[in-house]
Structures are given as structure tokens and as C-alpha cells.
Write a protein that holds these residues in place. Structure first.
Motif, PDB file in Angstrom:
ATOM      1  N   LEU A 117      97.530  95.304  29.726  1.00 30.00           N
ATOM      2  CA  LEU A 117      97.350  95.625  31.078  1.00 30.00           C
ATOM      3  C   LEU A 117      97.150  94.577  32.212  1.00 30.00           C
ATOM      4  O   LEU A 117      96.847  93.195  31.894  1.00 30.00           O
ATOM      5  CB  LEU A 117      95.844  96.487  31.078  1.00 30.00           C
ATOM      6  N   PRO A 118      97.442  94.605  33.501  1.00 29.39           N
ATOM      7  CA  PRO A 118      97.888  96.151  34.044  1.00 29.39           C
ATOM      8  C   PRO A 118      99.437  96.030  34.172  1.00 29.39           C
ATOM      9  O   PRO A 118     100.112  97.053  34.598  1.00 29.39           O
ATOM     10  CB  PRO A 118      97.582  95.910  35.448  1.00 29.39           C
ATOM     11  N   GLY A 119      99.974  95.265  33.115  1.00 26.88           N
ATOM     12  CA  GLY A 119     101.564  95.187  33.028  1.00 26.88           C
ATOM     13  C   GLY A 119     101.809  93.771  32.627  1.00 26.88           C
ATOM     14  O   GLY A 119     101.371  92.836  33.175  1.00 26.88           O
TER      15      GLY A 119
END
Length: 226
Positions: A117-119
Motif C-alpha cells: 500500500l498505497p501502491g
């Protein structure tokens, strides 16, 4: 994140220096594993696609195994190394330097969903930059770390002294144990060296420092040194 060194002293008095792997080599290993898993899945879809609904079900099972079981199985059965980590010379170990086992491996891989997260592994990257041993959140919770696993040839670290042949013929495992003692002697305290060497009084006929020196000389002979 620069690679850092973690020094651990074992109950035997051996000082282990574990060089923690930074974010870049870990990312490279992850990419290699991702490409490998993608390749396996795409190849498997060729025959599975011909099986209709049943093939789709098998494909989902294979995808689950590649995404979740692959890393855990490799880390436990391949000495802490996925194929990507092996290519980059990395290894997962417990924080105390011992081989990783099932529970820590499962925990660190399950928490990968948080680290991602968030990527693009945002949480994991921040953790590796903050943690002194470059651990992502999954490693911190599981009590593991990723280290460089450069293996030196056996006997490389044995101090070079005049070689003395052992007074008796030693079995292969006894020879290996003797070379390993000589190789690790520099990591042991003098008291621990003497304590271990005194156990081999029948072999050396000596005690304390003289026994240590004798064992190292025997190890040099076993390694073929003059």
C-alpha cells in the motif's frame, strides 16, 4: 537505502555479521520472481485454456499458489531463498541469524498486502528507509530480515600457519568439523576457543592456547597448505 550490518553474538560466543539488503536489491529480486511467476502462469494457461470451466478453476488455483505459496515454500525449503533472491545473492533469515521457518515466513508474506500500500510498495519502502536493518513491515512483525548471502569457499577464513598432519586418520565429518572450528576461531573469544580445543586433548596432546594452535595447524594440513 544503504546496506547495513547487524552484529549478533550467539550463545556459543560466535559473532555473526549479517549484511542487511537494502531496498534496491530486494526490489530487483522481487521483479525477477514476478517475471518468473508470470511466465509460469502464461505457459500453464496454454493447456488449461483448452479445458473450459475446469481449466479456469485450475488456473485460479495455480495463480493462488504462485502468489502466496511460492515465496513461503521457497523460503522454507530453499534455505531462505526464492529463485529471484538466489539470483541476487539474498536470503531471508530470522532476526537472530537462524534459518527462517514456516510461521515467520507465512507472516512476512501475508503482510506483503500491507507493505504494498498505497501502491508500488509505498509502506514497505518507507519502512526500509526508517528501519536500521532495512526491514519492511512484514519483516519487523515476523522477526525476520533479508541479508546478503555471499558464500565463501570452505577454509577461506582459516588462519594460515605452518601445516601439521593429524596424528591419526580422521573421518570426513571429523575433518569438516576441524576445518570449521579453525575457520570460526577468529569469531570466538579466546576462552571459548580453548574450551573447545581442550575437548580434543586425545588428538592434540595439548591444552589451552597450544591446543588451539595445534588444531589450526591440522586444519591447514587438511586444506593442502604447505
Amino acid at each position: 537505502m544503504l546496506d547495513t550490518v547487524r552484529e549478533i553474538e550467539t550463545p556459543e560466543g560466535i559473532s555473526l555479521r549479517l549484511r542487511a539488503a537494502g531496498a534496491l536489491p530486494r526490489a530487483q529480486a522481487w521483479m525477477l520472481d514476478a517475471l518468473l511467476r508470470m511466465g509460469v502462469f502464461m505457459l500453464a494457461m496454454i493447456p488449461l485454456g483448452l479445458l473450459g470451466v475446469g481449466g479456469n478453476g485450475l488456473a485460479m488455483l495455480l495463480l493462488f499458489a504462485l502468489m502466496w505459496a511460492y515465496s513461503v515454500a521457497c523460503e522454507v525449503w530453499l534455505d531462505g531463498q526464492t529463485l529471484g533472491k538466489r539470483a541476487l545473492g539474498l536470503r531471508v533469515v530470522n532476526a537472530d541469524g537462524t534459518p527462517v521457518t514456516w510461521v515467520p515466513s507465512v507472516v512476512r508474506n501475508l503482510l506483503r498486502v500491507v507493505d504494498v500500500l498505497p501502491g508500488v510498495y509505498g509502506v514497505g519502502l518507507v519502512c526500509t528507509l526508517i528501519d536500521p536493518h532495512a526491514r519492511r513491515l512484514g519483516d519487523i512483525v515476523a522477526g525476520t530480515m533479508v541479508v546478503h548471502a555471499v558464500e565463501l569457499p570452505a577454509g577461506t577464513q582459516v588462519p594460515t600457519v605452518a601445516a601439521i598432519p593429524p596424528p591419526v586418520v580422521l573421518a570426513a565429518d571429523e575433518q569438516a568439523a576441524l576445518v570449521e572450528f579453525a575457520e570460526r576461531s577468529g569469531q570466538l573469544t579466546l576462552q571459548r576457543q580453548e574450551e573447545l580445543a581442550n575437548l580434543l586433548l586425545p588428538l592434540t596432546g595439548r591444552r589451552d592456547t597450544a591446543a588451539v594452535s595445534q588444531l589450526i595447524a591440522h586444519a591447514n594440513w587438511l586444506l593442502g597448505r604447505a
